[in-house]
Scaffold this motif. Sequence first.
Motif, PDB file in Angstrom:
ATOM      1  N   VAL A   1       7.450  -6.814   6.259  1.00 32.05           N
ATOM      2  CA  VAL A   1       7.615  -6.790   4.807  1.00 32.05           C
ATOM      3  C   VAL A   1       8.816  -5.916   4.503  1.00 32.05           C
TER       4      VAL A   1
ATOM      5  N   LEU B   1      13.255  -8.292  -5.045  1.00 37.90           N
ATOM      6  CA  LEU B   1      12.441  -9.224  -4.268  1.00 37.90           C
ATOM      7  C   LEU B   1      11.716  -8.494  -3.141  1.00 37.90           C
ATOM      8  N   ILE B   2      10.495  -8.931  -2.869  1.00 35.20           N
ATOM      9  CA  ILE B   2       9.743  -8.492  -1.696  1.00 35.20           C
ATOM     10  C   ILE B   2       9.802  -9.661  -0.727  1.00 35.20           C
ATOM     11  N   ARG B   3      10.205  -9.372   0.510  1.00 35.43           N
ATOM     12  CA  ARG B   3      10.339 -10.431   1.505  1.00 35.43           C
ATOM     13  C   ARG B   3       9.266 -10.288   2.567  1.00 35.43           C
ATOM     14  N   PHE B   4       8.489 -11.345   2.758  1.00 37.05           N
ATOM     15  CA  PHE B   4       7.534 -11.433   3.857  1.00 37.05           C
ATOM     16  C   PHE B   4       8.208 -12.224   4.971  1.00 37.05           C
ATOM     17  N   MET B   5       8.075 -11.747   6.207  1.00 38.33           N
ATOM     18  CA  MET B   5       8.684 -12.450   7.340  1.00 38.33           C
ATOM     19  C   MET B   5       7.733 -12.507   8.524  1.00 38.33           C
TER      20      MET B   5
ATOM     21  N   SER C   1       6.574 -21.464   2.253  1.00 42.08           N
ATOM     22  CA  SER C   1       7.557 -20.636   2.943  1.00 42.08           C
ATOM     23  C   SER C   1       8.615 -21.532   3.574  1.00 42.08           C
TER      24      SER C   1
ATOM     25  N   LYS D   1      17.915  -7.152  -5.398  1.00 38.67           N
ATOM     26  CA  LYS D   1      17.554  -8.482  -5.898  1.00 38.67           C
ATOM     27  C   LYS D   1      16.181  -8.491  -6.564  1.00 38.67           C
TER      28      LYS D   1
ATOM     29  N   ASP E   1       9.747 -17.177   6.260  1.00 40.15           N
ATOM     30  CA  ASP E   1       9.800 -16.137   5.238  1.00 40.15           C
ATOM     31  C   ASP E   1       9.453 -16.682   3.863  1.00 40.15           C
ATOM     32  N   TYR E   2       9.173 -15.743   2.983  1.00 47.00           N
ATOM     33  CA  TYR E   2       8.824 -16.040   1.597  1.00 47.00           C
ATOM     34  C   TYR E   2       9.273 -14.852   0.754  1.00 47.00           C
ATOM     35  N   TYR E   3       9.823 -15.125  -0.407  1.00 45.31           N
ATOM     36  CA  TYR E   3      10.276 -14.067  -1.316  1.00 45.31           C
ATOM     37  C   TYR E   3       9.375 -14.022  -2.546  1.00 45.31           C
TER      38      TYR E   3
ATOM     39  N   GLU F   1      13.840  -5.826  -1.111  1.00 43.39           N
ATOM     40  CA  GLU F   1      15.256  -6.018  -1.402  1.00 43.39           C
ATOM     41  C   GLU F   1      15.474  -5.600  -2.855  1.00 43.39           C
TER      42      GLU F   1
END
Length: 145
Positions: A48, A56-60, A88, A54, A106-108, A51
């Motif tokens: 996690v 944004l929270i990025r899940f990877m 995703s 931007k 990933d998903y934002y 960003e």
Amino acid sequence: MNTPEFIAEENVSIKSLADIFKRAFFKAALDDIGGMLIDLEDGSRMVVLVEANKKLIRFMAIEFIQETATNEQKLELVNRMNDRVVFSRFSIPSKQPDDQVILVGDYYLPYEEGILAYQLVNAFKIFTKTVIGAINACDQDRIIK
């Protein structure tokens, strides 16, 4: 009635998110590059990131691919996953770490004006189920380690 926990935009940080995940009984730990690692019960590890520029929270999810996999197999897998999964996206980055080939899912999640703790945890749960399900359904050649 309890008021849902709300994290104001200015309070969203990797540390505040780690606190929420820990309270939701996830094994979450901050890494040394500004992100968070979450270990799932099945042995998977998710990343996690925040960003902030931007909002944004990025899940990877990062999965390793067999060295013997052909470029055609890799492309077919990524295309199959992106065709079947809406929540995703999947890619194989051109720059790979330590000569290993990886698949990234990933998903934002936007947090402009703040985010509910429930929304954060629920989106993460959906993301993990989606990625694991996509791998199980789409990796026909079993190229993911």
